[in-house]
Scaffold this active site. Structure first.
Site, mmCIF file in Angstrom:
data_model
loop_
_atom_site.group_PDB
_atom_site.id
_atom_site.type_symbol
_atom_site.label_atom_id
_atom_site.label_comp_id
_atom_site.label_asym_id
_atom_site.label_seq_id
_atom_site.Cartn_x
_atom_site.Cartn_y
_atom_site.Cartn_z
ATOM 1 N N ASP A 1 -5.554 -8.721 0.563
ATOM 2 C CA ASP A 1 -5.361 -10.191 -0.035
ATOM 3 C C ASP A 1 -6.343 -10.467 -1.087
ATOM 4 O OD1 ASP A 1 -4.169 -10.659 2.778
ATOM 5 O OD2 ASP A 1 -6.182 -10.856 3.585
ATOM 6 N N ASN B 1 0.869 -1.053 -0.061
ATOM 7 C CA ASN B 1 -0.129 -0.072 0.011
ATOM 8 C C ASN B 1 0.853 1.112 -0.053
ATOM 9 O OD1 ASN B 1 0.833 0.761 2.737
ATOM 10 N ND2 ASN B 1 -0.982 -0.936 3.427
#
Length: 346
Positions: free
Chosen positions: A278, A208
């Site tokens: 995920d 991220n």
């Protein structure tokens, strides 16, 4: 500019069911305590949650496998759990959904990682973790390598899901690289900041924006900082691509050769980001394994993540919902752009 064609994307999704993806990583159990808040505690300035129900879901690498199964591919899982109730519960859930759990070891000295979230009125109130970060036993590393060796001819890709609980080490990553040398399937890594030096010559790394900045040593405040951080990550890892997830700002895909693709977020409301990373890496890896180019795979993974974050406690996206999202998003885009195909900026 990159154009997306809905028929091509759906064709790629339809190939998911013929793929087998091996997941290696930190297995966790996510517990949720659901309730309501109507008052503040007289003991401290904190809300009192009146519990209504409890639930448990797979987390970490186990949730990556969950997403793969939800997208109708086959999933194999390597990792470690403790000799305890949560470990047995995680393995039972995995077996029930059809995941090959032959690569999972049990270590009695290690508790299974459990994250517990207290949720009231569709918002997290607090989270607490029960875990012990420690390196794998040598026998566990041997077991994982034996499993990889026995399955490498049957798989379509590998996902390394690193949450920093101790599964990944230089020895393990070096062993995996040696085992799969000569294979052309994609290897994707969801990184843990401190372990970044371990990820070398993989297909894609999916941090991220916060992780990307920390790894690169850059505070990402604008697009220029983002590009600098991504270049540092690619130069160090020698990966073919870096896919940076940016929350409400969508994603940015950086490919070898200098191509940069920005994909806008499609999540209209964000209730819970649990497991979104995920979902991203599962959908992206399946897209690449199914013959889609990286931009198309990133677009699919962005749609999948948008579905997951729109509901509390939802950690995987169903393949039929992903197909509907593709059709809906592209038709809306075409209607608002006079018939042009969906685009993302490069």
């Amino acid at each position: 500019m990159k154009e997306f064609d809905s028929a091509q994307l759906i064709h790629g999704i339809d190939h998911f069911r013929s793929k087998s993806i091996l997941v290696i990583g930190d297995i966790m159990l996510d517990r949720f305590i659901w309730g309501n808040v109507s008052r503040i505690s007289p003991e401290a300035p904190v809300p009192v949650v009146e519990v209504e129900r409890e639930s448990a879901m797979l987390g970490g690498a186990a949730n990556v496998a969950n997403n793969l199964i939800s997208l109708e591919s086959k999933a194999l899982l390597c990792g470690v759990v403790g000799d305890d109730g949560p470990g047995k519960e995680a393995i039972s859930k995995l077996e029930d959904m059809g995941v090959d759990v032959g690569g999972i070891s049990i270590e009695s000295a290690r508790p299974t990682s459990v994250k517990t979230r207290i949720v009231a009125h569709a918002q997290q109130v607090v989270r607490y973790d029960l875990e012990k970060r420690m390196p794998l036993k040598p026998s566990t590393i041997t077991h994982i390598m034996d499993f990889v060796r026995g399955k490498k001819d049957q798989i379509s890709g590998i996902i390394c899901s690193d949450y920093g609980k101790g599964v990944f080490s230089r020895k393990l990553m070096h062993g995996i690289a040696e085992e799969i040398s000569g294979f052309s399937f994609p290897v994707a890594v969801d990184p843990y900041v401190k372990n970044y030096p371990l990820y070398r010559h993989v297909t894609v790394i999916t941090p991220n924006s916060t992780q990307a900045g920390q790894i690169a040593g850059i505070e990402i405040k604008d697009e220029t900082d983002l590009v600098k951080a991504a270049k540092r990550l690619m130069n160090h890892s020698r990966s073919k691509a870096v896919l940076i997830t940016r929350g409400e700002e969508g994603m940015a895909l950086f490919e070898e050769g200098g191509e940069i693709t920005h994909i806008e977020s499609i999540a209209r409301k964000v209730y819970d980001v649990t497991g979104a990373g995920d979902t991203v890496i599962a959908a992206f890896t399946l897209g690449i394994a199914s013959g889609l180019d990286m931009k198309s795979a990133a677009f699919l993974s962005n749609l999948a993540a948008g579905i997951v974050v729109g509901e509390v406690g939802t950690s995987a996206v169903k393949i039929d919902l992903l197909k509907k999202a593709v059709a809906s998003y592209i038709s809306q885009y075409e209607a608002s752009n006079k018939g042009k195909k969906t685009k993302c900026t490069e």
